[in-house]
Design a protein around this motif. Structure first.
Motif, mmCIF file in Angstrom:
data_model
loop_
_atom_site.group_PDB
_atom_site.id
_atom_site.type_symbol
_atom_site.label_atom_id
_atom_site.label_comp_id
_atom_site.label_asym_id
_atom_site.label_seq_id
_atom_site.Cartn_x
_atom_site.Cartn_y
_atom_site.Cartn_z
ATOM 1 N N LEU A 84 0.830 -1.201 0.000
ATOM 2 C CA LEU A 84 0.000 0.000 0.000
ATOM 3 C C LEU A 84 0.866 1.254 0.000
ATOM 4 O O LEU A 84 0.659 2.177 -0.802
ATOM 5 N N SER A 87 2.645 1.816 -3.327
ATOM 6 C CA SER A 87 1.760 2.333 -4.361
ATOM 7 C C SER A 87 1.450 3.810 -4.138
ATOM 8 O O SER A 87 1.446 4.614 -5.084
ATOM 9 N N ARG A 88 1.196 4.183 -2.908
ATOM 10 C CA ARG A 88 0.910 5.589 -2.612
ATOM 11 C C ARG A 88 2.142 6.457 -2.822
ATOM 12 O O ARG A 88 2.038 7.634 -3.188
ATOM 13 N N ARG A 89 3.302 5.871 -2.614
ATOM 14 C CA ARG A 89 4.545 6.619 -2.786
ATOM 15 C C ARG A 89 4.714 7.120 -4.216
ATOM 16 O O ARG A 89 5.319 8.177 -4.442
ATOM 17 N N ALA A 92 -0.405 6.791 -6.346
ATOM 18 C CA ALA A 92 -1.667 6.081 -6.557
ATOM 19 C C ALA A 92 -2.765 6.691 -5.687
ATOM 20 O O ALA A 92 -2.573 6.943 -4.504
ATOM 21 N N LYS A 93 -3.920 6.890 -6.307
ATOM 22 C CA LYS A 93 -5.072 7.452 -5.612
ATOM 23 C C LYS A 93 -5.939 6.316 -5.049
ATOM 24 O O LYS A 93 -5.742 5.143 -5.388
ATOM 25 N N PRO A 94 -6.917 6.657 -4.182
ATOM 26 C CA PRO A 94 -7.761 5.604 -3.583
ATOM 27 C C PRO A 94 -8.400 4.676 -4.603
ATOM 28 O O PRO A 94 -8.443 3.452 -4.404
ATOM 29 N N ILE A 97 -6.178 1.646 -6.066
ATOM 30 C CA ILE A 97 -5.645 0.573 -5.221
ATOM 31 C C ILE A 97 -6.744 -0.402 -4.843
ATOM 32 O O ILE A 97 -7.773 -0.020 -4.284
ATOM 33 N N ALA A 115 -5.008 8.037 3.888
ATOM 34 C CA ALA A 115 -4.773 8.717 2.609
ATOM 35 C C ALA A 115 -5.978 8.630 1.670
ATOM 36 O O ALA A 115 -5.828 8.485 0.462
ATOM 37 N N CYS A 118 -9.078 3.150 -0.095
ATOM 38 C CA CYS A 118 -8.802 2.359 -1.290
ATOM 39 C C CYS A 118 -10.038 1.494 -1.554
ATOM 40 O O CYS A 118 -11.041 1.595 -0.843
#
Length: 419
Positions: A84, A87-89, A92-94, A97, A115, A118
């Motif tokens: 997670l 991916s956010r790094r 990636a938006k909710p 994911i 954040a 997801c």
């Protein structure tokens, strides 16, 4: 599948100089090949509105690879806090994911909710009351049990620890709705490295039949079905490739039939990892020893910590010896690493061109579940990762591990507890 001739043409002429610059061992991935596969997948399903691939991060969890997937419009299939965060790094938006885990902890649920959240895909009906904040959109992973047979790799669904059983699935959605969920999806994952396109079509048909039944029982509409990953690649040169066009046509026909009977169609999601990146990576290693006892052994400077599939699954990975072919004859050898385990072998009794110390070996199809499945047994350190970029340059995208990395977890504040 063994690396394409185009990948060879891009890599092999420059490989000696790449080895001289970076040393061995290393995994190297082909950006052009990854992008071509992504384009072919999108084209095959282009007639399905809302189709989306969620790349299985576990296959190749490197930020540079995820950036390529993101650039192609793909989301990410995650199953842990680290995936997670990774991916956010890269932004990636909710909605990008899909979080699917089993035996999920509270800490994982809290991370999934951070954040902006997801797409939450629950593996068990008992997880519902454990979710700290149930999102509006909820999905369940379905395990059909004896209603379906798994493929040879992933096994019988009855024996799998994953998913909500058939006799629980209706109650799972009923409870989710009572707890506030208003949007719904359905997921399954029944195959691994499946080369028979008809199996994947049947999986889509199974999910469509299930959501039709669920709608008739509790009047909910499903936004998407996710047929999971499992699209296969041929590891042996003589194996056929997955017929992606036939698979897409079969699923499109199934969705058309569903639409005719229900006046709507869910979007189609999938979460391929191996299919996207597997053929587009190789492990490059150097022969450092020859041993002749009861068999002939070629010792290389990589070991199972860099690629465990042959040792763990007895999996076949094709091997090239740079600048040598079989025209001059072959010898039967085992290609082995230095791990203190006898299954530390990349090839067993394999006919290969005669190999001398210093020869460069290229082990195919390591672009998925290669570096990602590495480990540190025997204190072995995982190798670096490189990217052969579309412009022909090579970029290091992960450095090799060092002894300092291995010892880092031994540097901590003392904590002695007396109960």
């Amino acid at each position: 599948m063994p690396m394409s001739s185009a990948f060879k043409d891009r890599l092999f002429p420059a490989l000696k100089s790449i080895v001289e610059h970076y040393g061995t061992p290393f995994h190297i991935y082909d950006e052009i090949g990854i992008r071509e596969t992504g384009r072919s997948l999108k084209h095959a399903f282009s007639e399905l509105p809302g189709f989306r691939e969620f790349f299985a991060v576990k296959a190749l969890p490197n930020p540079r690879i995820l950036e390529i997937m993101q650039d192609m419009g793909f989301g990410f299939d995650c199953s842990s806090i680290t995936e997670l965060l990774l991916s956010r790094r890269i932004g990636a938006k909710p909605e990008d994911i899909m979080f699917t885990s089993n035996n999920t902890s509270r800490e994982e649920f809290l991370c999934a909710d951070a954040a902006g959240g997801c797409i939450l895909n629950l593996d068990d009906i008992t997880l519902l009351p454990k979710v700290p904040r149930l999102p509006e959109l909820i999905c369940f992973r379905y395990n059909p049990g004896p209603r379906r047979t798994g493929n040879d790799i992933i096994g019988n669904p009855v024996d799998a620890k994953y998913g909500v059983s058939h006799d629980q699935i209706l109650d799972a959605y009923r409870q989710a709705r009572e707890m506030g969920a208003r949007r719904f999806g359905l997921h399954t994952m029944l195959a691994s490295n499946e080369l028979n396109y008809a199996y994947m079509v049947q999986t889509a048909e199974m999910l469509l039949s299930l959501i039709e039944w669920l709608h008739s029982e509790i009047d909910i509409v499903f936004e998407f079905i996710n047929i999971g990953g499992g699209l296969g690649i041929p590891y042996r040169p003589e194996e056929p490739r997955l017929d992606l066009a036939a698979m897409a046509g079969g699923i499109r026909a199934a969705l058309d039939r569903f639409t005719a009977g229900n006046n709507y169609a869910p979007q189609l999601y999938m979460e391929s990892g191996r299919y996207m990146s597997g053929p587009h990576g190789v492990l490059v290693t150097t022969a450092i020893n020859r041993k002749n006892i009861y068999r002939k052994y070629i010792g290389v400077d990589a070991c199972m910590s860099a690629l465990m599939r042959p040792g763990m699954y007895d999996a076949y990975h094709h091997i090239d010896v740079l600048d040598k072919d079989e025209a001059a004859g072959t010898e039967i050898v085992d290609v082995v690493g230095s791990l203190c385990e006898n299954n530390d072998k990349f090839a067993v009794e394999r006919p290969l061109p005669s190999i001398d110390e210093g020869d460069i070996l290229v082990i195919h199809d390591t672009g998925a579940h290669g570096h990602a499945m590495g480990f540190n047994y025997n204190g072995k350190l995982r190798p670096q990762e490189l990217l052969l970029k579309a412009d022909g340059t090579v970029e290091r995208i992960r450095r090799a591990e060092t002894p300092a990395d291995y010892f880092a977890t031994l540097d901590f504040t003392p904590d002695i507890f007396k109960p």
